[in-house]
Motif scaffolding. Structure first.
Motif, PDB file in Angstrom:
ATOM      1  N   SER A  57       0.315  -1.505  -0.435  1.00 42.43           N
ATOM      2  CA  SER A  57      -0.116  -0.058   0.078  1.00 42.43           C
ATOM      3  C   SER A  57       0.865   1.391  -0.139  1.00 42.43           C
ATOM      4  N   VAL A  60       1.908   2.662  -3.158  1.00 44.02           N
ATOM      5  CA  VAL A  60       0.168   3.081  -4.430  1.00 44.02           C
ATOM      6  C   VAL A  60      -0.497   4.532  -3.460  1.00 44.02           C
ATOM      7  N   GLU A  61      -0.024   4.452  -2.221  1.00 41.12           N
ATOM      8  CA  GLU A  61      -0.522   5.856  -1.585  1.00 41.12           C
ATOM      9  C   GLU A  61       0.541   7.378  -1.866  1.00 41.12           C
ATOM     10  N   GLU A  63       2.237   7.365  -4.750  1.00 44.36           N
ATOM     11  CA  GLU A  63       2.099   8.107  -6.306  1.00 44.36           C
ATOM     12  C   GLU A  63       0.872   8.373  -6.979  1.00 44.36           C
ATOM     13  N   GLU A  64       0.163   7.774  -5.542  1.00 44.08           N
ATOM     14  CA  GLU A  64      -1.559   8.693  -5.330  1.00 44.08           C
ATOM     15  C   GLU A  64      -1.310  10.100  -5.166  1.00 44.08           C
ATOM     16  N   LYS A  65      -0.138  10.760  -4.368  1.00 41.69           N
ATOM     17  CA  LYS A  65      -0.374  12.024  -3.749  1.00 41.69           C
ATOM     18  C   LYS A  65       0.450  12.040  -4.363  1.00 41.69           C
ATOM     19  N   LYS A  67       0.755  12.577  -7.504  1.00 39.31           N
ATOM     20  CA  LYS A  67       0.191  13.244  -8.605  1.00 39.31           C
ATOM     21  C   LYS A  67      -0.927  13.950  -8.353  1.00 39.31           C
ATOM     22  N   THR A  68      -0.942  14.421  -7.150  1.00 38.27           N
ATOM     23  CA  THR A  68      -1.925  15.741  -6.673  1.00 38.27           C
ATOM     24  C   THR A  68      -1.697  16.775  -7.358  1.00 38.27           C
ATOM     25  N   THR A  74       2.661  12.397 -14.794  1.00 43.79           N
ATOM     26  CA  THR A  74       3.147  10.782 -14.968  1.00 43.79           C
ATOM     27  C   THR A  74       4.052  11.339 -13.476  1.00 43.79           C
TER      28      THR A  74
END
Length: 101
Positions: A57, A60-61, A63-65, A67-68, A74
């Motif tokens: 996890s 993924v966290e 990468e997602e943050k 991307k904000t 990318t």
């Protein structure tokens, strides 16, 4: 792109290892942050151990943050265990927070 690099580091400082109450940047889990002129971000990081409970996890966290951030096109997170993480990689701030002085 220096500003983007700084923004990425600011975001990384909002992500905490659930087992240690210190952010992943100050823990020394982030080995490198590369940003391109096009807004591509590559984060090279490690985990406290290969058996870390957040091995699935946490990347993924991250990468997602990342991307904000508005100008990120990318974001890629690469996990490495070379060199292996040790407590010596923590910042002075992290060591102080954990009472390790």
């Amino acid at each position: 792109m220096q500003k983007l690099g700084e923004d990425v580091v600011d975001v990384l400082r909002t992500i905490y290892d659930p087992e240690i109450p210190v952010d992943i940047y100050e823990l020394g889990l982030v080995y490198d942050v590369n940003v391109s002129e096009e807004g591509d971000v590559h984060v090279l990081m490690t985990l406290t151990s290969p058996n870390c409970p957040v091995a699935e996890s946490l990347p993924v966290e991250v990468e997602e943050k990342v991307k904000t951030i508005d100008i990120v096109t990318t974001a890629e997170v690469e996990i490495t265990f070379d060199p292996p993480w040790t407590k010596d990689m923590m910042s002075e701030e992290a060591r102080l927070e954990l009472g390790m002085f």
